[in-house]
Design a protein around this motif. Structure first.
Motif, PDB file in Angstrom:
ATOM      1  N   ILE A  68       0.842  -1.187   0.000  1.00  0.00           N
ATOM      2  CA  ILE A  68       0.000   0.000   0.000  1.00  0.00           C
ATOM      3  C   ILE A  68       0.877   1.237   0.000  1.00  0.00           C
ATOM      4  N   GLY A  69       0.606   2.089  -0.992  1.00  0.00           N
ATOM      5  CA  GLY A  69       1.180   3.426  -0.971  1.00  0.00           C
ATOM      6  C   GLY A  69       2.682   3.488  -1.010  1.00  0.00           C
ATOM      7  N   GLY A  70       3.357   2.505  -1.637  1.00  0.00           N
ATOM      8  CA  GLY A  70       4.804   2.543  -1.672  1.00  0.00           C
ATOM      9  C   GLY A  70       5.330   3.656  -2.550  1.00  0.00           C
ATOM     10  N   SER A  71       6.494   4.146  -2.218  1.00  0.00           N
ATOM     11  CA  SER A  71       7.124   5.178  -3.035  1.00  0.00           C
ATOM     12  C   SER A  71       7.725   4.556  -4.270  1.00  0.00           C
ATOM     13  N   LEU A  72       7.717   5.314  -5.358  1.00  0.00           N
ATOM     14  CA  LEU A  72       8.334   4.842  -6.586  1.00  0.00           C
ATOM     15  C   LEU A  72       9.721   5.441  -6.785  1.00  0.00           C
ATOM     16  N   SER A  73      10.285   6.000  -5.752  1.00  0.00           N
ATOM     17  CA  SER A  73      11.542   6.720  -5.924  1.00  0.00           C
ATOM     18  C   SER A  73      12.673   5.821  -6.364  1.00  0.00           C
ATOM     19  N   THR A  74      12.564   4.501  -6.106  1.00  0.00           N
ATOM     20  CA  THR A  74      13.643   3.597  -6.499  1.00  0.00           C
ATOM     21  C   THR A  74      13.431   2.989  -7.867  1.00  0.00           C
ATOM     22  N   ALA A  75      12.222   3.158  -8.443  1.00  0.00           N
ATOM     23  CA  ALA A  75      11.930   2.551  -9.740  1.00  0.00           C
ATOM     24  C   ALA A  75      12.513   3.412 -10.851  1.00  0.00           C
ATOM     25  N   GLN A  76      13.059   2.780 -11.854  1.00  0.00           N
ATOM     26  CA  GLN A  76      13.598   3.490 -12.998  1.00  0.00           C
ATOM     27  C   GLN A  76      12.573   3.521 -14.116  1.00  0.00           C
ATOM     28  N   PRO A  77      12.469   4.624 -14.837  1.00  0.00           N
ATOM     29  CA  PRO A  77      11.533   4.695 -15.951  1.00  0.00           C
ATOM     30  C   PRO A  77      11.991   3.782 -17.072  1.00  0.00           C
ATOM     31  N   PRO A  78      11.064   3.414 -17.987  1.00  0.00           N
ATOM     32  CA  PRO A  78      11.449   2.552 -19.093  1.00  0.00           C
ATOM     33  C   PRO A  78      12.554   3.167 -19.928  1.00  0.00           C
ATOM     34  N   HIS A  79      13.362   2.317 -20.491  1.00  0.00           N
ATOM     35  CA  HIS A  79      14.480   2.766 -21.309  1.00  0.00           C
ATOM     36  C   HIS A  79      13.977   3.628 -22.463  1.00  0.00           C
ATOM     37  N   GLY A  80      14.571   4.762 -22.634  1.00  0.00           N
ATOM     38  CA  GLY A  80      14.226   5.630 -23.749  1.00  0.00           C
ATOM     39  C   GLY A  80      13.109   6.607 -23.456  1.00  0.00           C
ATOM     40  N   ALA A  83       4.954 -10.983 -19.853  1.00  0.00           N
ATOM     41  CA  ALA A  83       6.197 -11.017 -19.093  1.00  0.00           C
ATOM     42  C   ALA A  83       6.598  -9.625 -18.629  1.00  0.00           C
ATOM     43  N   PRO A  84       7.335  -9.532 -17.505  1.00  0.00           N
ATOM     44  CA  PRO A  84       7.765  -8.220 -17.000  1.00  0.00           C
ATOM     45  C   PRO A  84       8.500  -7.373 -18.023  1.00  0.00           C
ATOM     46  N   VAL A  85       9.355  -8.001 -18.842  1.00  0.00           N
ATOM     47  CA  VAL A  85      10.103  -7.219 -19.814  1.00  0.00           C
ATOM     48  C   VAL A  85       9.165  -6.625 -20.864  1.00  0.00           C
ATOM     49  N   ILE A  86       8.068  -7.318 -21.207  1.00  0.00           N
ATOM     50  CA  ILE A  86       7.090  -6.787 -22.143  1.00  0.00           C
ATOM     51  C   ILE A  86       6.282  -5.673 -21.495  1.00  0.00           C
ATOM     52  N   VAL A  87       5.980  -5.828 -20.206  1.00  0.00           N
ATOM     53  CA  VAL A  87       5.282  -4.763 -19.483  1.00  0.00           C
ATOM     54  C   VAL A  87       6.095  -3.473 -19.548  1.00  0.00           C
ATOM     55  N   GLU A  88       7.414  -3.584 -19.397  1.00  0.00           N
ATOM     56  CA  GLU A  88       8.268  -2.392 -19.491  1.00  0.00           C
ATOM     57  C   GLU A  88       8.190  -1.775 -20.880  1.00  0.00           C
ATOM     58  N   GLN A  89       8.159  -2.596 -21.923  1.00  0.00           N
ATOM     59  CA  GLN A  89       8.065  -2.070 -23.280  1.00  0.00           C
ATOM     60  C   GLN A  89       6.735  -1.361 -23.499  1.00  0.00           C
ATOM     61  N   ILE A  90       5.659  -1.923 -22.935  1.00  0.00           N
ATOM     62  CA  ILE A  90       4.352  -1.288 -23.073  1.00  0.00           C
ATOM     63  C   ILE A  90       4.336   0.043 -22.321  1.00  0.00           C
ATOM     64  N   ALA A  91       4.945   0.083 -21.146  1.00  0.00           N
ATOM     65  CA  ALA A  91       5.030   1.339 -20.401  1.00  0.00           C
ATOM     66  C   ALA A  91       5.788   2.393 -21.202  1.00  0.00           C
ATOM     67  N   ALA A  92       6.900   1.991 -21.810  1.00  0.00           N
ATOM     68  CA  ALA A  92       7.673   2.935 -22.626  1.00  0.00           C
ATOM     69  C   ALA A  92       6.839   3.438 -23.804  1.00  0.00           C
ATOM     70  N   MET A  93       6.061   2.534 -24.412  1.00  0.00           N
ATOM     71  CA  MET A  93       5.203   2.924 -25.526  1.00  0.00           C
ATOM     72  C   MET A  93       4.168   3.955 -25.087  1.00  0.00           C
ATOM     73  N   LEU A  94       3.553   3.745 -23.913  1.00  0.00           N
ATOM     74  CA  LEU A  94       2.538   4.686 -23.437  1.00  0.00           C
ATOM     75  C   LEU A  94       3.132   6.064 -23.183  1.00  0.00           C
ATOM     76  N   LEU A  95       4.321   6.099 -22.605  1.00  0.00           N
ATOM     77  CA  LEU A  95       4.968   7.381 -22.363  1.00  0.00           C
ATOM     78  C   LEU A  95       5.360   8.069 -23.677  1.00  0.00           C
ATOM     79  N   GLU A  96       5.675   7.281 -24.681  1.00  0.00           N
ATOM     80  CA  GLU A  96       5.969   7.853 -26.001  1.00  0.00           C
ATOM     81  C   GLU A  96       4.710   8.454 -26.614  1.00  0.00           C
ATOM     82  N   LEU A  97       3.569   7.773 -26.483  1.00  0.00           N
ATOM     83  CA  LEU A  97       2.306   8.338 -26.968  1.00  0.00           C
ATOM     84  C   LEU A  97       1.997   9.652 -26.256  1.00  0.00           C
ATOM     85  N   LYS A  98       2.198   9.650 -24.946  1.00  0.00           N
ATOM     86  CA  LYS A  98       1.954  10.859 -24.150  1.00  0.00           C
ATOM     87  C   LYS A  98       2.841  12.010 -24.632  1.00  0.00           C
ATOM     88  N   ARG A  99       4.086  11.706 -24.908  1.00  0.00           N
ATOM     89  CA  ARG A  99       5.022  12.737 -25.360  1.00  0.00           C
ATOM     90  C   ARG A  99       4.549  13.387 -26.658  1.00  0.00           C
TER      91      ARG A  99
END
Length: 555
Positions: free
Chosen positions: A278-290, A487-503
Motif C-alpha cells: 500500500i502506498g509505496g514510493s516509486l523513488s527507487t523505480a527506474q523509468p522505461p528505457h528511452g 512477461a515483465p520485460v514486455i510490461v516495461e516495453q508497453i510502459a515505454a510505448m505509453l509514455l511515447e504516446l503521451k510525449r
C-alpha cells in the motif's frame, strides 16, 4: 537433484526429502510446429510437496510444455514420467485418472450450475460415475463435494451459482474440482491471472498448505512475480524453448540472462510499492528505457511520466463521458459513470474483475448492446455512431482478448489498421505511425513480420494489437488490461510505448488492475466498483490512499 546439461543455476538449498524419487521427471522434451521448434530438449523434475514455478518470456514454450505434460498436446520427442510411468502416449483423460490435476488460465466452471454441483460433477468424472439409471446426479458425492469446498474455503457458498461468484472465488471452485481426483501432481496455468493482490496471496497460501498437507507436487506457470517469489520453492526458466536457468528464487532473480530476457530492469515488480502493498514510493523505480522523464511535480505526475509536448493545448478534454449507463440484457452494468481524458494525458480506470472497466471502454467505443448518457470525443458527440465510424474519427481501441487475424502475417495485420494521417483541430500534425516506426517501438515484431499472427505468444499478440491500433493514427487510445498475462520485460516495453504516446500528445484511457504499472505511467485515476465510480484523483494520491486500495483494489 540430477545434474543438467543446460546452462543453469544450481540451487544451494537443501534437496527435497523425496529427491530420490521425483513425482514428475521430464527429459529431452521437444515440440516442433512445422519448422518452428517451440520446446527444445527441456529437462526438469518436480518433487512431492514442492511448488515449482515455470516462468519465461512470452513465446518461451511454457504453455506448450505445460500442455505436453498434461496430455493436451502430443510431444515430438522426449520423455515425461509420472511416478515412473510414461505419459507421452496417453490422453489427457487417462493422465488425469492417474493422479494429475489441472487448472486453466481462464477458469473452466459451469456458470449455470451451483458451486457444489460443479464439484460433484468433477467427483463423478474422477470416479467414473458419470451415469446411473437409478440415482439422480445431484444426490451423488454431495458430502464429498462439501468436504472439498470446506478445504478451499467455499463451503458457505456451496449453493450459489458460479455465475454470481467473484473471480477469486471461481478460481477456488476450479481448484476444488482439480482436487476431486485426489491428484499427486497439480498443474496450474497462471492461477493468479486477473486476481487482485489479496486474492492472489490467499489463493497461493491455500495451494501451498494443500501441497504440504497432501504431499502433492505443484507445477505452475505465472507472470505475477510477487507470488512466484513468495511461494515457489524452486524456479525453472525457459526462453526460446530452452531451459536457461533453474534454482532457488534468489539465484534465479540474480541470473543475468534471466534478467535480460524476462525481468528486464525489474522496475515492473521490484519497487517498494510491491513490497509494502500500500502506498509505496516509486523513488527507487527506474523509468522505461528511452522514455523522457521528469521529477515529481505534485499530484498526477508519477515518476517516469513524460510531459505533454509544448504547445499541445487542444480541447479541454479529448474524451468527455457523463452519466454513462450500460446494460447486458436486463442487467445494468454501469451506473452514471463520468470521466475525462485530456490531450497528452494518461488516465487509469481501475478496479477488480467485474468492476465495469472493460464495459466502460466498450460503451465508449459503441460495442455495448444498450447504452445511455453523453459521450463526446474531440468536442463532438458520439451518440448513435457505430464502432467503425468512431474508429475512423481517431479513437483507437485495444481489446483485452487480443483479437488478431490468425491467418494473416504480423505485417498484414498491421496494414489492416492503416488510416490516413491526421491533424489537430487547432492546427499542427497529429502523430502519424509507419511500419518502421512501430517496429522501432516494438522491436520483437520486426523479427516476426512474416509470421502468421496465430502462431504468436500471448505477449506478442498483445504488442501486435496495440501496434495495429496505432496504425490508425489515433488521437486517443482505449487500452484494456495491457499488462495482464505478459512477461515483465514486455510490461516495461508497453510502459515505454505509453509514455511515447503521451510525449506526442496522444491521450490514453487505460483499464488496469496492476497498481504498480498504473503508477508508472498514469497522471490520474478513476476507481470503479460494480459499475459505480468510487474514487477519482491524481495517481500519486491514489497510491497513498490505503483505504481506497483495500476497499476497491484488494491491495
Amino acid at each position: 537433484m540430477p545434474a543438467s546439461s543446460h546452462d543453469t543455476v544450481q540451487s544451494g538449498t537443501p534437496e527435497p526429502a523425496s529427491a530420490c524419487a521425483s513425482v514428475l521427471s521430464v527429459r529431452g522434451l521437444r515440440k516442433a510446429f512445422g519448422g518452428n521448434v517451440a520446446v527444445d530438449g527441456v529437462d526438469f523434475d518436480v518433487y512431492a510437496g514442492e511448488m515449482l514455478a515455470l516462468i519465461g518470456p512470452n513465446g518461451a514454450g511454457k504453455s506448450t510444455t505445460f500442455n505436453m505434460v498434461g496430455g493436451q498436446l502430443r510431444a515430438s520427442g522426449g520423455s515425461v514420467r509420472f511416478r515412473g510411468s510414461e505419459l507421452l502416449d496417453l490422453s489427457a483423460r487417462r493422465i488425469a485418472r492417474l493422479g494429475v490435476g489441472r487448472t486453466f488460465q481462464i477458469a473452466a466452471v459451469f456458470g449455470s450450475m451451483t458451486v457444489c454441483q460443479n464439484v460433484q460433477m468433477a467427483l463423478l468424472a474422477a470416479r467414473r460415475h458419470v451415469y446411473s439409471f437409478w440415482r439422480q446426479a445431484g444426490a451423488q458425492q454431495h458430502a464429498q463435494a462439501l468436504q472439498l469446498l470446506r478445504q478451499v474455503g467455499m463451503r458457505e457458498q456451496a449453493q450459489r451459482p458460479c455465475s454470481e461468484l467473484a473471480y477469486g472465488d471461481v478460481k477456488r471452485v476450479e481448484l476444488a474440482m482439480a482436487l476431486a481426483g485426489d491428484p499427486t501432481l497439480l498443474l496450474m496455468d497462471e492461477p493468479a491471472a486477473g486476481m487482485a493482490p489479496q486474492e492472489r496471496k490467499a489463493l497461493f497460501e491455500l495451494i501451498r498448505g494443500l501441497a504440504r498437507a497432501r504431499g502433492m507436487a505443484v507445477l505452475f506457470t505465472e507472470h505475477s512475480m510477487d507470488v512466484v517469489f513468495d511461494y515457489a520453492d524452486r524456479i525453472i526458466v525457459l526462453a526460446r524453448g530452452r531451459l536457461i536457468a533453474q534454482g532457488s528464487v534468489g539465484e534465479v532473480r540474480a541470473h543475468p540472462e534471466v534478467r535480460r530476457v524476462y525481468f528486464g530492469s525489474g522496475a515492473s515488480f521490484e519497487a517498494s510499492a510491491i513490497a509494502s502493498g500500500i502506498g509505496g514510493s516509486l523513488s527507487t523505480a527506474q523509468p522505461p528505457h528511452g522514455a523522457q522523464t521528469v521529477a515529481r511535480q505534485g499530484e498526477g505526475i508519477p515518476v517516469g511520466a513524460a510531459r505533454p509536448p509544448e504547445g499541445a493545448a487542444g480541447p479541454a478534454a479529448l474524451l468527455d463521458v457523463r452519466h454513462l449507463n450500460a446494460w447486458y440484457g436486463a442487467a445494468q452494468i454501469l451506473f452514471d459513470v463520468a470521466l475525462q481524458v485530456g490531450r497528452g494525458e494518461i488516465v487509469a480506470l481501475m478496479g477488480r474483475n467485474g468492476a465495469g472497466k472493460s464495459s466502460t471502454l466498450k460503451a465508449v467505443m459503441g460495442l455495448m448492446p444498450r447504452v445511455s448518457g453523453e459521450v463526446s470525443f474531440m468536442g463532438q458527440p458520439l451518440a448513435d455512431r457505430r464502432s467503425f465510424r468512431i474508429a475512423r474519427r481517431g479513437l483507437g481501441y485495444v481489446p483485452e482478448d487480443r483479437r488478431v487475424f490468425t491467418e494473416l502475417t504480423v505485417e498484414q495485420n498491421l496494414e489492416t489498421g492503416r488510416q490516413a494521417p491526421r491533424a489537430w483541430p487547432a492546427g499542427g500534425a497529429a502523430p502519424a505511425w509507419s511500419l518502421d516506426a512501430l517496429y522501432e517501438l516494438f522491436p520483437v515484431l520486426a523479427g516476426l513480420r512474416r509470421r502468421q499472427a496465430g502462431t504468436l505468444s500471448g505477449g506478442e499478440q498483445q504488442m501486435l494489437t496495440i501496434a495495429r491500433t496505432l496504425m490508425g493514427n489515433p488521437y486517443l487510445v482505449l487500452l484494456d488490461e495491457p499488462s495482464e498475462g505478459v512477461a515483465p520485460v514486455i510490461v516495461e516495453q508497453i510502459a515505454a510505448m505509453l509514455l511515447e504516446l503521451k510525449r506526442h500528445g496522444v491521450g490514453v484511457l487505460l483499464s488496469e488492475q496492476n497498481l504498480h504499472f498504473a503508477q508508472r505511467v498514469a497522471d490520474r485515476a478513476y476507481v470503479l466498483e460494480k459499475g459505480v465510480l468510487r474514487h477519482e484523483g491524481g495517481m500519486a494520491e491514489l497510491a497513498r490512499n490505503g483505504a481506497v486500495l483495500r476497499a476497491y483494489l484488494g491491495i
